[in-house]
Design a protein around this motif. Structure first.
Motif, PDB file in Angstrom:
ATOM      1  N   GLY A   1       0.856  -1.185  -0.064  1.00 30.21           N
ATOM      2  CA  GLY A   1       0.118  -0.109  -0.249  1.00 30.21           C
ATOM      3  C   GLY A   1       0.935   1.311  -0.107  1.00 30.21           C
ATOM      4  N   ALA A   2       2.061   1.263   0.905  1.00 29.59           N
ATOM      5  CA  ALA A   2       2.794   2.365   0.963  1.00 29.59           C
ATOM      6  C   ALA A   2       3.254   2.652  -0.745  1.00 29.59           C
ATOM      7  N   VAL A   3       3.891   1.737  -1.479  1.00 26.53           N
ATOM      8  CA  VAL A   3       4.278   1.711  -2.643  1.00 26.53           C
ATOM      9  C   VAL A   3       3.353   2.197  -3.609  1.00 26.53           C
ATOM     10  N   TYR A   4       1.907   2.025  -3.412  1.00 25.72           N
ATOM     11  CA  TYR A   4       1.061   2.577  -4.409  1.00 25.72           C
ATOM     12  C   TYR A   4       0.740   3.885  -3.794  1.00 25.72           C
ATOM     13  N   HIS A   5       0.859   4.413  -2.792  1.00 26.12           N
ATOM     14  CA  HIS A   5       0.636   5.435  -2.095  1.00 26.12           C
ATOM     15  C   HIS A   5       1.373   6.507  -3.083  1.00 26.12           C
ATOM     16  N   HIS A   6       2.705   6.185  -3.366  1.00 25.66           N
ATOM     17  CA  HIS A   6       3.886   7.181  -4.028  1.00 25.66           C
ATOM     18  C   HIS A   6       3.767   6.801  -5.505  1.00 25.66           C
ATOM     19  N   PHE A   7       3.381   5.547  -5.983  1.00 32.63           N
ATOM     20  CA  PHE A   7       3.472   5.268  -7.553  1.00 32.63           C
ATOM     21  C   PHE A   7       2.149   4.805  -7.829  1.00 32.63           C
ATOM     22  N   ASP A   8       1.443   4.933  -8.952  1.00 29.78           N
ATOM     23  CA  ASP A   8       0.178   4.283  -9.557  1.00 29.78           C
ATOM     24  C   ASP A   8       0.491   3.083 -10.047  1.00 29.78           C
ATOM     25  N   GLY A   9       1.688   2.383  -9.959  1.00 28.30           N
ATOM     26  CA  GLY A   9       1.889   1.125 -10.254  1.00 28.30           C
ATOM     27  C   GLY A   9       3.271   0.980 -10.968  1.00 28.30           C
ATOM     28  N   LYS A  10       3.563  -0.340 -11.567  1.00 30.23           N
ATOM     29  CA  LYS A  10       4.754  -0.468 -12.183  1.00 30.23           C
ATOM     30  C   LYS A  10       5.325   0.255 -12.939  1.00 30.23           C
TER      31      LYS A  10
ATOM     32  N   ALA B   1       4.955   3.430 -13.598  1.00 30.08           N
ATOM     33  CA  ALA B   1       5.382   4.745 -13.130  1.00 30.08           C
ATOM     34  C   ALA B   1       6.516   4.444 -12.087  1.00 30.08           C
ATOM     35  N   LEU B   2       7.010   3.322 -11.658  1.00 31.85           N
ATOM     36  CA  LEU B   2       8.300   3.103 -10.997  1.00 31.85           C
ATOM     37  C   LEU B   2       9.146   2.627 -12.037  1.00 31.85           C
ATOM     38  N   LEU B   3       8.754   1.995 -13.144  1.00 26.50           N
ATOM     39  CA  LEU B   3       9.872   2.016 -14.367  1.00 26.50           C
ATOM     40  C   LEU B   3      10.398   3.340 -14.685  1.00 26.50           C
ATOM     41  N   ARG B   4       9.435   4.196 -14.721  1.00 29.05           N
ATOM     42  CA  ARG B   4       9.598   5.403 -15.400  1.00 29.05           C
ATOM     43  C   ARG B   4      10.536   6.208 -14.436  1.00 29.05           C
ATOM     44  N   ALA B   5      10.463   6.298 -12.974  1.00 34.77           N
ATOM     45  CA  ALA B   5      11.252   6.799 -12.062  1.00 34.77           C
ATOM     46  C   ALA B   5      12.788   6.315 -12.345  1.00 34.77           C
ATOM     47  N   VAL B   6      12.709   4.872 -12.373  1.00 37.03           N
ATOM     48  CA  VAL B   6      13.977   3.949 -12.149  1.00 37.03           C
ATOM     49  C   VAL B   6      14.719   4.458 -13.567  1.00 37.03           C
ATOM     50  N   PHE B   7      13.994   4.471 -14.529  1.00 35.87           N
ATOM     51  CA  PHE B   7      14.518   4.741 -16.197  1.00 35.87           C
ATOM     52  C   PHE B   7      15.268   6.119 -15.888  1.00 35.87           C
ATOM     53  N   THR B   8      14.456   7.176 -15.356  1.00 38.56           N
ATOM     54  CA  THR B   8      14.938   8.606 -15.269  1.00 38.56           C
ATOM     55  C   THR B   8      15.982   8.723 -14.723  1.00 38.56           C
ATOM     56  N   GLY B   9      16.288   7.921 -13.219  1.00 38.92           N
ATOM     57  CA  GLY B   9      17.312   7.968 -12.470  1.00 38.92           C
ATOM     58  C   GLY B   9      18.667   7.477 -13.134  1.00 38.92           C
TER      59      GLY B   9
END
Length: 194
Positions: free
Chosen positions: A47-56, A58-66
């Protein structure tokens, strides 16, 4: 001792999630990684992960950007202090060397484009490695419009990275691929106005 604000805590949690996602995406790949894996590694609930990111994605986009930001820093460091064409060459070599890292290959070359799509990947790259390449080519050939050369050279570098990503022995392939990129750069430099 000052108390941390909610914004500070939220930023820290976001960084934990992105770091955990980068670890999993870089080793196991996007498809084999679940939100549960990321939450567990980050020491958080799903739930904490989904609170910050709306799904996988969006997480990949953040990782890709980093990962793209980190690669751009390395390219800039490799080119720092060199004359213009030597700087472009050093940056291109650093780009190719970055592709030897299995996590970079997985995130930036394979999963990122497949999941995020060409337009999104190019938008992220435009702010980082593409911008650096354009700046380098502008310094190396100031009388020319660098747009076409930037995109053609970036395309060649990305294809070279894919060759490295799929090579049985990427380290052995690096020298051959680097020599071909150098030949392309020699051709560009020869055509540049003096």
């Amino acid at each position: 001792m000052a108390r941390r604000t909610q914004a500070d805590r939220s930023e820290t949690t976001t960084r934990q999630i992105v770091a955990a996602a980068a670890e999993h995406f870089g080793t196991s790949g996007y498809a084999a990684t679940s939100i549960d894996d990321i939450a567990r590694t980050a020491g958080l609930t799903k739930g904490a992960v989904y609170h910050h990111f709306d799904g996988k994605p969006a997480l990949l986009r953040a990782v890709f950007t980093g990962a793209e930001e980190q690669r751009a820093r390395r390219l800039a460091e490799a080119a720092a202090g060199l004359e213009p064409w030597a700087a472009v060459r050093a940056g291109c070599h650093a780009f190719l060397r970055s592709c030897l890292d299995p996590a970079v290959r997985r995130i930036l070359l394979l999963d990122g484009p497949a999941v995020l799509g060409w337009d999104e990947v190019r938008a992220v790259e435009e702010a980082h490695s593409t911008a650096l390449l354009r700046q380098g080519l502008t310094r190396a050939a100031p009388a020319d419009d660098p747009t076409i050369r930037t995109h053609l050279l970036l395309g060649a570098l990305c294809e070279a990275g894919m060759l490295l990503a799929r090579a049985a022995d990427p380290t052995a392939a690096l020298d051959l691929i680097t020599a071909e990129v150098d030949a392309l750069l020699d051709g560009l430099a020869a055509r540049a106005p003096r």
